[in-house]
Design an enzyme around this catalytic site. Structure first.
Site, short mmCIF file in Angstrom:
data_model
loop_
_atom_site.label_atom_id
_atom_site.label_comp_id
_atom_site.label_asym_id
_atom_site.label_seq_id
_atom_site.Cartn_x
_atom_site.Cartn_y
_atom_site.Cartn_z
N GLY A 187 0.83 -1.04 0.06
CA GLY A 187 -0.15 0.05 0.05
C GLY A 187 0.75 1.33 0.07
O GLY A 187 0.47 2.28 0.48
N GLN A 201 -2.33 6.62 1.29
CA GLN A 201 -2.19 7.90 2.21
C GLN A 201 -1.06 7.81 3.07
O GLN A 201 -0.27 8.78 3.30
CB GLN A 201 -3.61 8.40 3.07
CG GLN A 201 -3.73 9.48 3.37
CD GLN A 201 -4.73 9.75 5.02
OE1 GLN A 201 -5.17 8.74 5.00
NE2 GLN A 201 -4.92 10.71 5.09
N ASP A 235 -0.13 -7.66 -6.34
CA ASP A 235 -1.36 -7.49 -5.46
C ASP A 235 -1.08 -8.46 -4.27
O ASP A 235 -0.56 -9.57 -4.31
CB ASP A 235 -2.25 -8.55 -6.53
CG ASP A 235 -3.54 -9.06 -5.73
OD1 ASP A 235 -3.61 -8.81 -4.52
OD2 ASP A 235 -4.21 -9.64 -6.40
N TYR A 272 -15.22 -3.31 8.35
CA TYR A 272 -13.92 -2.97 8.51
C TYR A 272 -13.36 -3.25 10.10
O TYR A 272 -12.41 -3.74 10.35
CB TYR A 272 -13.74 -1.57 8.07
CG TYR A 272 -12.41 -0.71 8.56
CD1 TYR A 272 -11.42 -1.09 7.69
CD2 TYR A 272 -12.17 0.30 9.38
CE1 TYR A 272 -10.26 -0.45 7.99
CE2 TYR A 272 -11.18 0.93 9.48
CZ TYR A 272 -9.96 0.59 8.87
OH TYR A 272 -8.89 1.19 8.86
N LYS A 276 -10.46 -5.89 11.45
CA LYS A 276 -9.16 -5.28 12.25
C LYS A 276 -9.30 -6.01 13.54
O LYS A 276 -8.16 -6.36 13.95
CB LYS A 276 -9.51 -3.69 12.45
CG LYS A 276 -9.18 -2.92 11.07
CD LYS A 276 -7.66 -2.90 10.67
CE LYS A 276 -7.46 -2.24 9.43
NZ LYS A 276 -6.13 -2.37 8.89
C1 AKB Z 1 -11.76 5.03 8.19
O1 AKB Z 1 -12.39 5.97 8.58
O2 AKB Z 1 -12.01 3.93 7.89
C2 AKB Z 1 -10.30 5.07 8.91
C3 AKB Z 1 -10.08 4.72 10.05
C4 AKB Z 1 -10.27 5.39 11.32
O3 AKB Z 1 -9.45 3.59 10.33
N1 AKB Z 1 -9.76 6.25 8.60
#
Ligand code: AKB
Length: 319
Positions: A12, A16, A56, A146, A150
């Site tokens: 990555g 950012q 990838d 997400y 995580k």
């Molecule tokens: C998001 O907003 O998905 C990220 C994070 C807080 O992990 N910036």
């Protein structure tokens, strides 16, 4: 402590965090010891790494070959789908956010790698957890794709550390704010977009409501924290899931007020979208005392210093 020349792979690397972290790693270790990688073509304006691999990260065999070819010792594995985008592609988010991490942990277990950095997020906390000053060891209850990926990744890090002694280190990043490379697909990204729109158009419509506070951090502080954690003696680390990192905490309105101090004509309105529900499930502020104690976490930027830096740099970049 074992001494060796670090050979670094960043995944990555054109993202950012990746662009800024790669360039700092080159300053520290030399371009010849840094391999950047990503899905896109090598943009030499973005990265000063000595090498670039277009790869990838879910291609297990290819990644393994690259680790061997360059004799990589340390991986900064940043490739990830953020919260907003993950809701739209849940199965791919799981594949990208979890499986390559396991691949790197396996390679470390086999002795192919010495150290791994992997970013977690404030998204792990989720619903039913107090909003303010959320501690290191609270129960995690993520309700987003997400956050779930995580949380699972954190537990895998701890598992590989506890069972096989793998040196994998992690930070729960808050929203990261930077001007060099745009963010993409996150819930906290309003706090980046607002600066671009302020400079280009003098106004912004926020997809997060006026009074929703979230933890945030200026990129320079995030990079310094990452490098500090990776340089810390292994014995000083007591958290093997992921370290809380609080930084700043502010609402869209508070950020807009800071921008107005520099640009009095700036205006903001609010049209919350699906990301509002994600933000509502996240903490407003984080307690990062354990990171401060274990490896000396510290910050340089207040909300007003960050605002001035963002506006000054974006004016030069965009106008
Ligand atoms: C998001 O907003 O998905 C990220 C994070 C807080 O992990 N910036």
């Amino acid at each position: 402590m074992e001494s060796y020349t670090e050979k670094i792979l960043i995944t990555g690397a054109l993202g950012q965090i990746g662009t800024e972290l790669t360039n700092r790693l080159v300053e520290i270790h030399g371009a010849e010891n840094v391999v950047a990688s990503g899905l896109d073509r090598w943009d030499k304006n973005l990265t000063s790494a000595g090498f670039y691999e277009r790869m990838d990260v879910t291609n297990t065999q290819l990644v393994r070959q690259i680790i061997k070819d360059y004799e990589i010792t340390t991986v900064y594995h940043l490739a990830s789908l953020l919260s907003g985008t993950s809701e739209k592609q849940p199965l791919f988010a799981w594949k990208l956010n979890v499986e390559p991490l396991l691949n790197f942990c396996e390679m470390a277990k086999e002795g192919l790698l010495k150290k791994i950095f992997w970013p977690s997020s404030i998204a792990v906390f989720g619903k039913g957890i107090p909003k303010e000053n959320v501690g290191q060891d609270v129960v995690l209850n993520p309700t987003t794709v997400y956050g779930i990926s995580k949380m699972a990744g954190e537990k895998w890090c701890e598992y590989y550390h506890d069972k096989f002694g793998v040196d994998v280190r992690s930070i729960r990043y808050p929203g990261l704010i930077s001007w060099k490379t745009p963010a993409g697909g996150g819930t906290t990204d309003y706090a980046v977009e607002i600066f671009y729109e302020a400079v280009e158009n003098g106004k912004y419509t926020s997809f997060i409501s006026e009074n929703t506070a979230m933890p945030m951090l200026y990129m320079d502080d995030a990079i310094n924290a990452t490098l500090k954690l990776m340089a810390a003696p292994k014995e000083s680390l007591t958290v093997h899931t992921s370290y809380n990192l609080g930084g700043l905490s502010f609402t869209p309105k508070e950020l807009a007020d800071e921008i107005k101090k520099v640009m009095p004509d700036f205006s903001i309105d609010y049209k919350p979208d699906f990301r509002q529900a994600i933000a509502d499930s996240w903490p407003a502020s984080i307690d990062d005392a354990v990171a401060k104690k274990d490896w000396g976490l510290s910050y340089d930027f207040s909300i007003s210093e960050m605002t001035k830096e963002m506006l000054n740099n974006l004016r030069i970049k965009l106008l």
